[in-house]
Motif scaffolding. Structure first.
Motif, mmCIF file in Angstrom:
data_model
loop_
_atom_site.group_PDB
_atom_site.id
_atom_site.type_symbol
_atom_site.label_atom_id
_atom_site.label_comp_id
_atom_site.label_asym_id
_atom_site.label_seq_id
_atom_site.Cartn_x
_atom_site.Cartn_y
_atom_site.Cartn_z
ATOM 1 N N UNK A 42 -27.842 8.090 0.556
ATOM 2 C CA UNK A 42 -27.168 9.049 -0.104
ATOM 3 C C UNK A 42 -25.805 9.712 0.316
ATOM 4 N N UNK A 43 -25.996 9.802 1.517
ATOM 5 C CA UNK A 43 -24.348 10.592 2.220
ATOM 6 C C UNK A 43 -23.749 9.529 2.527
ATOM 7 N N UNK A 44 -23.761 8.185 2.479
ATOM 8 C CA UNK A 44 -23.166 7.202 2.809
ATOM 9 C C UNK A 44 -22.725 7.279 4.127
ATOM 10 N N UNK A 45 -23.481 7.431 5.266
ATOM 11 C CA UNK A 45 -23.075 7.786 6.667
ATOM 12 C C UNK A 45 -22.631 6.108 7.103
ATOM 13 N N UNK A 46 -21.427 6.301 7.621
ATOM 14 C CA UNK A 46 -21.149 4.960 8.479
ATOM 15 C C UNK A 46 -20.999 5.250 9.840
ATOM 16 N N UNK A 47 -20.461 4.372 10.761
ATOM 17 C CA UNK A 47 -20.280 4.517 12.196
ATOM 18 C C UNK A 47 -19.003 5.059 12.388
ATOM 19 N N UNK A 48 -18.102 5.310 11.253
ATOM 20 C CA UNK A 48 -17.091 5.751 11.677
ATOM 21 C C UNK A 48 -16.951 7.480 11.285
ATOM 22 N N UNK A 49 -17.984 7.805 10.775
ATOM 23 C CA UNK A 49 -18.195 9.225 10.316
ATOM 24 C C UNK A 49 -18.361 10.270 11.465
ATOM 25 N N UNK A 50 -17.873 11.370 11.235
ATOM 26 C CA UNK A 50 -18.352 12.679 11.800
ATOM 27 C C UNK A 50 -19.391 13.470 11.027
ATOM 28 N N UNK A 51 -20.540 13.443 11.406
ATOM 29 C CA UNK A 51 -21.596 14.254 10.490
ATOM 30 C C UNK A 51 -22.009 15.608 10.948
ATOM 31 N N UNK A 52 -21.789 16.592 10.292
ATOM 32 C CA UNK A 52 -22.229 18.023 10.586
ATOM 33 C C UNK A 52 -23.646 18.308 10.046
ATOM 34 N N UNK A 53 -24.781 18.329 10.687
ATOM 35 C CA UNK A 53 -26.034 18.779 10.355
ATOM 36 C C UNK A 53 -26.192 20.025 10.443
ATOM 37 N N UNK A 54 -26.655 20.906 9.608
ATOM 38 C CA UNK A 54 -27.163 22.344 9.672
ATOM 39 C C UNK A 54 -28.762 22.435 9.897
ATOM 40 N N UNK A 55 -29.076 22.972 10.873
ATOM 41 C CA UNK A 55 -30.450 23.094 11.186
ATOM 42 C C UNK A 55 -31.148 21.789 11.375
ATOM 43 N N UNK A 56 -31.027 21.204 12.594
ATOM 44 C CA UNK A 56 -31.727 19.880 13.007
ATOM 45 C C UNK A 56 -33.367 20.207 13.361
ATOM 46 N N UNK A 57 -33.580 21.300 13.566
ATOM 47 C CA UNK A 57 -35.276 21.688 13.590
ATOM 48 C C UNK A 57 -35.723 20.851 15.004
ATOM 49 N N UNK A 58 -36.626 20.072 14.794
ATOM 50 C CA UNK A 58 -37.062 19.223 16.027
ATOM 51 C C UNK A 58 -36.258 17.854 16.021
ATOM 52 N N UNK A 59 -35.316 17.672 15.043
ATOM 53 C CA UNK A 59 -34.564 16.542 15.452
ATOM 54 C C UNK A 59 -35.052 15.275 14.371
ATOM 55 N N UNK A 60 -35.863 15.561 13.312
ATOM 56 C CA UNK A 60 -36.388 14.395 12.641
ATOM 57 C C UNK A 60 -35.283 13.670 11.718
ATOM 58 N N UNK A 61 -34.207 14.289 11.158
ATOM 59 C CA UNK A 61 -33.330 13.853 10.328
ATOM 60 C C UNK A 61 -32.224 13.475 11.349
ATOM 61 N N UNK A 62 -32.094 14.023 12.361
ATOM 62 C CA UNK A 62 -30.867 13.830 13.295
ATOM 63 C C UNK A 62 -30.696 12.563 13.783
ATOM 64 N N UNK A 63 -32.270 12.325 14.200
ATOM 65 C CA UNK A 63 -32.435 10.570 14.800
ATOM 66 C C UNK A 63 -32.094 9.652 13.876
ATOM 67 N N UNK A 64 -32.052 9.648 12.457
ATOM 68 C CA UNK A 64 -31.540 8.948 11.727
ATOM 69 C C UNK A 64 -30.103 8.740 11.590
#
Ligand code: SAM
Length: 285
Positions: A42-64
């Motif tokens: 849904x975020x349409x993340x591509x390898x050009x993107x800079x992503x800011x993640x708020x609250x990675x926790x243990x890293x579950x979403x961060x890995x993706x």
């Protein structure tokens, strides 16, 4: 490292570090791979993107996110999670973790340190500070292209609501001023450990290049919007003329309504953002 996005791996990591989720930081870890994939898509993340993640926790979403993005900057308030993240994200060289409160972070600095690229914000938000985070993101000068976040279902409904319904209010108008809001999916409590006691939803807010309406004084617009929804059962005319800090008389409100073709008994919930902007310009100090 196997993906964390399932119950068994999440429990294993928490046990390894002798940790449990902290309520005070709004920690509910995602354990559903379909939801995690859905957020990144849904975020349409591509390898050009800079992503800011708020609250990675243990890293579950961060890995993706690290798999899909060029670079991920993850801001986590809970310092006890840093060794966990160093472990679960050890395979990725495109992730930087910052141990800070997101409400205190200088977003411009993050953008300029990363080559000035616009940011896509992606997060499973801590629900206790959803609105301050969203407003900080919109009000900052940093170039934020989109915000794709897990929020409480009720908050998602309020963000995406149009005039007339019970969900329409200050949050709908504040979000609608800056961005187009779309609810991407509903997410049940069973997708998290521990389970939150409310339903959740993922919303995508894609930012307009310019705010949706032009007003002489943005502050005045939102002062009027807040006044309109503070006492929802009152007529708009009563709410506005009874708020001394706005400094407008009953007659001035009546004249403005007449000019705009708005019924004198109207409530705030029927006015569009464009109408609130017009009202704000007419009722300038
Ligand atoms: N992203 C992880 C996931 O999806 O499993 C964790 C999401 S959890 C709902 C929210 C996260 O935000 C937690 O890791 C919590 O510690 C962190 N957090 C809470 N308040 C914060 C703040 N003010 N600044 C940065 N992170 C915060």
């Amino acid at each position: 490292m196997a993906y964390l996005g399932n119950a068994a791996r999440t429990k294993e990591v928490l046990a390894k570090y002798n940790m449990s989720a902290k309520k005070k930081f709004g920690q509910n870890f995602l354990i559903d791979s379909h939801v995690l994939e859905g957020i990144v898509e849904a975020a349409g993340v591509t390898d050009d993107d800079l992503v800011l993640e708020i609250g990675p926790g243990i890293g579950s979403l961060t890995q993706y996110l690290a798999e899909a993005a060029g670079k991920v900057v993850a801001v986590e308030i809970d310092k006890t999670l840093l060794p966990v993240l160093a472990d679960t994200l050890s395979e990725y060289d495109n992730v930087t973790v910052i141990n800070e409160d997101i409400l205190k972070v200088d977003l411009d600095e993050i953008v300029s340190e990363n080559g000035g690229r616009p940011i896509k914000v992606v997060a499973n938000l801590p629900y206790y500070i959803t609105t301050p985070i969203i407003m900080k993101l919109f009000e900052s000068r940093a170039r934020i292209e989109s915000i794709t976040v897990m929020v409480q279902k009720e908050v998602a409904d309020r963000m995406a609501a149009g005039p007339g319904g019970k969900d329409y209010g200050s949050l709908s108008l504040a979000v609608g001023y800056y961005a187009k809001a779309v609810t991407v999916m509903d997410v049940p409590p069973s997708s998290f450990i521990p389970q939150p006691n409310v339903g959740s939803a993922v919303v995508n807010l894609s930012r307009y290049t310019e705010p949706r309406v032009k007003v002489q004084d943005e502050k005045r617009l939102f002062e009027i919007v807040r006044t309109a929804f503070n006492q929802r059962r009152k007529t708009l005319s009563n709410s506005l003329s009874n708020n001394p800090s706005l400094g407008v008389s009953r007659q001035e409100v009546a004249d403005a309504f007449l000019k705009m073709g708005v019924d004198e008994k109207a409530r705030g919930e029927i006015l569009t953002l464009e109408q609130f902007a017009e009202l704000s310009d007419i009722l300038q100090r």
